[in-house]
Design a protein around this motif. Sequence first.
Motif, PDB file in Angstrom:
ATOM      1  N   UNK A 121      -6.640   7.182  -8.487  1.00  0.00           N
ATOM      2  CA  UNK A 121      -6.891   7.598  -7.113  1.00  0.00           C
ATOM      3  C   UNK A 121      -6.118   6.679  -6.166  1.00  0.00           C
ATOM      4  N   UNK A 122      -5.452   7.309  -5.193  1.00  0.00           N
ATOM      5  CA  UNK A 122      -4.615   6.540  -4.264  1.00  0.00           C
ATOM      6  C   UNK A 122      -5.461   5.735  -3.293  1.00  0.00           C
ATOM      7  N   UNK A 123      -6.670   6.213  -2.987  1.00  0.00           N
ATOM      8  CA  UNK A 123      -7.553   5.512  -2.043  1.00  0.00           C
ATOM      9  C   UNK A 123      -8.988   5.582  -2.565  1.00  0.00           C
ATOM     10  N   UNK A 124      -9.689   4.488  -2.415  1.00  0.00           N
ATOM     11  CA  UNK A 124     -11.087   4.418  -2.884  1.00  0.00           C
ATOM     12  C   UNK A 124     -11.932   3.639  -1.876  1.00  0.00           C
ATOM     13  N   UNK A 125     -13.245   3.828  -2.011  1.00  0.00           N
ATOM     14  CA  UNK A 125     -14.201   2.924  -1.377  1.00  0.00           C
ATOM     15  C   UNK A 125     -14.963   2.281  -2.517  1.00  0.00           C
ATOM     16  N   UNK A 126     -15.199   0.968  -2.456  1.00  0.00           N
ATOM     17  CA  UNK A 126     -15.977   0.353  -3.533  1.00  0.00           C
ATOM     18  C   UNK A 126     -17.019  -0.602  -2.984  1.00  0.00           C
ATOM     19  N   UNK A 166       0.851  -1.189   0.000  1.00  0.00           N
ATOM     20  CA  UNK A 166       0.000   0.000   0.000  1.00  0.00           C
ATOM     21  C   UNK A 166       0.889   1.242   0.000  1.00  0.00           C
ATOM     22  N   UNK A 167       0.281   2.419   0.119  1.00  0.00           N
ATOM     23  CA  UNK A 167       1.070   3.651  -0.006  1.00  0.00           C
ATOM     24  C   UNK A 167       2.059   3.822   1.137  1.00  0.00           C
ATOM     25  N   UNK A 168       1.817   3.127   2.247  1.00  0.00           N
ATOM     26  CA  UNK A 168       2.760   3.216   3.375  1.00  0.00           C
ATOM     27  C   UNK A 168       3.864   2.158   3.273  1.00  0.00           C
ATOM     28  N   UNK A 169       3.805   1.352   2.220  1.00  0.00           N
ATOM     29  CA  UNK A 169       4.826   0.327   2.065  1.00  0.00           C
ATOM     30  C   UNK A 169       4.514  -0.955   2.816  1.00  0.00           C
ATOM     31  N   UNK A 187     -10.563  11.029  -0.602  1.00  0.00           N
ATOM     32  CA  UNK A 187      -9.498  12.029  -0.534  1.00  0.00           C
ATOM     33  C   UNK A 187      -9.286  12.760  -1.841  1.00  0.00           C
ATOM     34  N   UNK A 188      -9.145  12.042  -2.928  1.00  0.00           N
ATOM     35  CA  UNK A 188      -8.950  12.699  -4.220  1.00  0.00           C
ATOM     36  C   UNK A 188      -7.506  12.744  -4.681  1.00  0.00           C
ATOM     37  N   UNK A 189      -6.584  12.313  -3.810  1.00  0.00           N
ATOM     38  CA  UNK A 189      -5.167  12.280  -4.204  1.00  0.00           C
ATOM     39  C   UNK A 189      -4.957  11.199  -5.262  1.00  0.00           C
ATOM     40  N   UNK A 190      -4.086  11.510  -6.235  1.00  0.00           N
ATOM     41  CA  UNK A 190      -3.774  10.506  -7.257  1.00  0.00           C
ATOM     42  C   UNK A 190      -2.316  10.087  -7.165  1.00  0.00           C
ATOM     43  N   UNK A 196      -6.418   0.947  -0.854  1.00  0.00           N
ATOM     44  CA  UNK A 196      -5.418   1.941  -1.245  1.00  0.00           C
ATOM     45  C   UNK A 196      -4.268   1.238  -1.928  1.00  0.00           C
ATOM     46  N   UNK A 197      -3.363   2.051  -2.488  1.00  0.00           N
ATOM     47  CA  UNK A 197      -2.185   1.488  -3.140  1.00  0.00           C
ATOM     48  C   UNK A 197      -2.565   0.582  -4.303  1.00  0.00           C
ATOM     49  N   UNK A 198      -1.852  -0.520  -4.417  1.00  0.00           N
ATOM     50  CA  UNK A 198      -2.059  -1.396  -5.563  1.00  0.00           C
ATOM     51  C   UNK A 198      -3.471  -1.978  -5.603  1.00  0.00           C
ATOM     52  N   UNK A 199      -4.031  -2.259  -4.447  1.00  0.00           N
ATOM     53  CA  UNK A 199      -5.404  -2.771  -4.365  1.00  0.00           C
ATOM     54  C   UNK A 199      -6.378  -1.780  -5.024  1.00  0.00           C
ATOM     55  N   UNK A 200      -6.253  -0.505  -4.668  1.00  0.00           N
ATOM     56  CA  UNK A 200      -7.126   0.521  -5.241  1.00  0.00           C
ATOM     57  C   UNK A 200      -6.898   0.641  -6.750  1.00  0.00           C
ATOM     58  N   UNK A 201      -5.629   0.565  -7.151  1.00  0.00           N
ATOM     59  CA  UNK A 201      -5.286   0.655  -8.570  1.00  0.00           C
ATOM     60  C   UNK A 201      -5.906  -0.491  -9.362  1.00  0.00           C
ATOM     61  N   UNK A 202      -5.801  -1.703  -8.836  1.00  0.00           N
ATOM     62  CA  UNK A 202      -6.327  -2.874  -9.547  1.00  0.00           C
ATOM     63  C   UNK A 202      -7.841  -2.762  -9.731  1.00  0.00           C
ATOM     64  N   UNK A 203      -8.539  -2.342  -8.688  1.00  0.00           N
ATOM     65  CA  UNK A 203     -10.005  -2.228  -8.782  1.00  0.00           C
ATOM     66  C   UNK A 203     -10.382  -1.145  -9.797  1.00  0.00           C
TER      67      UNK A 203
END
Length: 192
Positions: free
Chosen positions: A115-120, A70-73, A92-95, A135-142
């Motif tokens: 987006x770096x963080x999402x809810x789905x 994730x974004x924190x490593x 958040x809206x950060x990319x 967040x991180x790769x999980x958010x990217x994959x979704x």
Amino acid sequence: MAILKIARIGHPVLHQKAAPVDDPAHPEVRALVRDMIETLDDAGGIGLAAPQVHVPKRIVIFFVPGDRENSEGDAVEVDLTVLFNPEIEPVGGEKSLDWEACLSVPEMMGAVPRFAAIRYRWLSLDGETMERTAEGFHARAVQHECDHLDGILYPMRMDDLSLFGFAEEVNRNKDMLAALQPKPRPRPEADL
Ligand code: NI
């Protein structure tokens, strides 16, 4: 069970909006999901959307292997998940910018802002409404997979096409890799 043919960029099924699934428990839907899982396993990818196997329905399967961060490593692992009619809301809206590849864009990779963080939210195989934050790769994959349901392939999300190329070339081009430092090294085998 069957291994299905994967559509490639340019095929119209990848460039249209997919239809919602009314009944995730329908035997034909179950059979399609089983075939998608077998197809993903055979292709060695980590995510697959139904339009990629020529079925314009809002179905996604994906998992996150244990070596992702994730974004924190911190390590993030997500078991194989089946999403029907998923909906994404940014948190958040950060990319963030990172490398992606896609089974429908074979041999290529590119750096894509997401987006770096999402809810789905989605319907499960049992027809239950589920919700997760990612967040991180999980958010990217979704985000990558759900884009397939709206006819969007990752190159269409890129804002810098100088960071797009054959994975084999990108992986030996230190300047392209350095453009995203200190991001993790790209893993072109991570076909979404
Ligand atoms: Ni893809």
